[in-house]
Enzyme design. Structure first.
Site, short mmCIF file in Angstrom:
data_model
loop_
_atom_site.label_atom_id
_atom_site.label_comp_id
_atom_site.label_asym_id
_atom_site.label_seq_id
_atom_site.Cartn_x
_atom_site.Cartn_y
_atom_site.Cartn_z
N ARG A 1 0.85 -1.19 0.00
CA ARG A 1 0.00 0.00 0.00
C ARG A 1 0.88 1.23 0.00
NH1 ARG A 1 -3.35 -2.93 -1.51
NH2 ARG A 1 -5.52 -3.21 -0.77
N ASP B 1 3.72 -0.09 -7.66
CA ASP B 1 2.38 -0.43 -8.14
C ASP B 1 1.33 0.29 -7.32
OD1 ASP B 1 0.65 -2.06 -9.89
OD2 ASP B 1 0.04 -3.03 -8.01
N GLU C 1 -3.29 8.07 -4.16
CA GLU C 1 -3.64 7.17 -5.25
C GLU C 1 -5.08 7.41 -5.65
OE1 GLU C 1 -4.14 2.43 -5.58
OE2 GLU C 1 -2.13 3.06 -4.93
N HIS D 1 -1.59 0.10 -9.92
CA HIS D 1 -2.23 -0.77 -8.93
C HIS D 1 -3.00 -1.93 -9.59
CE1 HIS D 1 -4.04 -0.84 -4.60
NE2 HIS D 1 -3.79 -2.05 -5.05
#
Length: 322
Positions: free
Chosen positions: A235, A259, A264, A283
């Site tokens: 995360r 990623d 985000e 992601h």
């Protein structure tokens, strides 16, 4: 006397074939699809079981009949609201275990791009340039390097196995520092800086919890080797983004494959987009063919267990956050 029906609310769109399989588990189950829920939001107040990918803590005030929430992902930070955590009558389960192979492959995709300068070679291809002299510089061999896995769950274990197959020395860090097969050494949380200093590649698989938020900050980045590559598929909030940008700009670390980010999605004007030593993927490391089907198998098993009064699998520790 007929048994009381179990109202099961699908708060995410599920293929019709899987909805049919859910209905077939028991005639006691009344399935409310996402479309039906959108047409009649009041179903939430009557639902006993919820299958979802995200939840708004405020809706739990309406969901007093709810007893079990299953998320279709492994991470629960978008579901485990303070309101849900406070509900002692509410069990939360996840789809942990189905992501290990695809995410491990994604991790090594990022690592190999850095190691073989593949990202730069791809740009040359689109520019029509056959030039390799500078691409040959700074190449890395995985064999003999140290892979540090931060968070040794299912994903971390599979990542370690693949690293060992490349001839890497594999170390890990987790809250419980008990040995893990295939790992040369497991460090405890108190040894984070030592763990980081040993690693040529740091792979962060941590969930986002109060204990992990901002875990990798300026001091931790300073402890890493200048040649180190940081990969984050856990995360974004587990890493201090401003500190990471500074470390990448100053070449305090060699690069980062991300990623996940914080924030985000990443704003279009964020500096991470423009750094040459950063690889970004939006992601999707856990995505793979048959994802919904595999997550649904966990849910179907748990649904049968729930109806029979048996213990559920993949129960989340709501206090620990995973």
């Amino acid at each position: 006397m007929a048994e009381t029906p179990v109202i099961l609310l699908l708060n995410t769109d599920i293929p019709a074939a899987i909805v049919s399989r859910i209905r077939d588990v028991s005639p006691r189950v009344r399935v409310i699809t996402a479309a039906q829920h959108r047409a009649r939001p009041e179903w939430l107040a009557e639902a006993e079981v919820l299958l979802t990918s995200v939840i708004d803590g405020r809706v739990l005030e309406q969901a007093r009949a709810l007893r079990w929430v299953q998320t279709i992902g492994a991470g629960v930070d978008r579901v485990l609201t303070p309101e849900l955590a406070a509900r002692e009558d509410l069990v939360l389960t996840n789809a942990s275990g189905i992501h290990a192979q695809p995410i491990a492959e994604h991790i090594f995709g990022l690592i190999l791009m850095f190691g073989r300068n593949l990202h730069h070679a791809a740009l040359r291809q689109h520019q029509g340039e056959w030039k390799s002299d500078d691409l040959r510089e700074g190449l890395r061999m995985l064999s003999g390097s140290t892979l540090g896995v931060l968070g040794v769950g299912a994903i971390g274990e599979r990542t370690g196995q693949i690293g060992a197959a490349f001839g890497m020395r594999v170390i890990g860090l987790k809250r419980n520092a008990a040995p893990v097969e295939g790992f040369e050494r497991i460090y405890g949380n108190a040894d984070l800086l030592t763990f980081l200093a040993e690693s040529d590649y740091v792979v962060n698989t941590l969930p986002l919890t109060p204990a992990t938020r901002g875990l990798i900050g300026r001091d931790e980045l300073a402890a890493m080797k200048p040649s180190a590559i940081l990969v984050n598929i856990g995360r974004g909030g587990t890493i201090d983004t401003d500190a990471l940008v500074d470390a990448l700009r100053s070449r305090r670390i060699a690069g980062a494959g991300l990623d996940v980010t914080d924030p985000e999605p990443l704003p279009r004007d964020h500096p991470l987009w423009r750094l040459e030593n950063v690889l970004l993927t939006p992601h999707y490391s856990g995505a793979h063919p048959g994802y919904v089907e595999r997550a649904s198998e966990i849910f179907l098993d748990n649904l049968a267990r729930y109806l029979d009064g048996r213990p559920l699998v993949n129960v989340v520790d709501k206090q620990a956050g995973y």
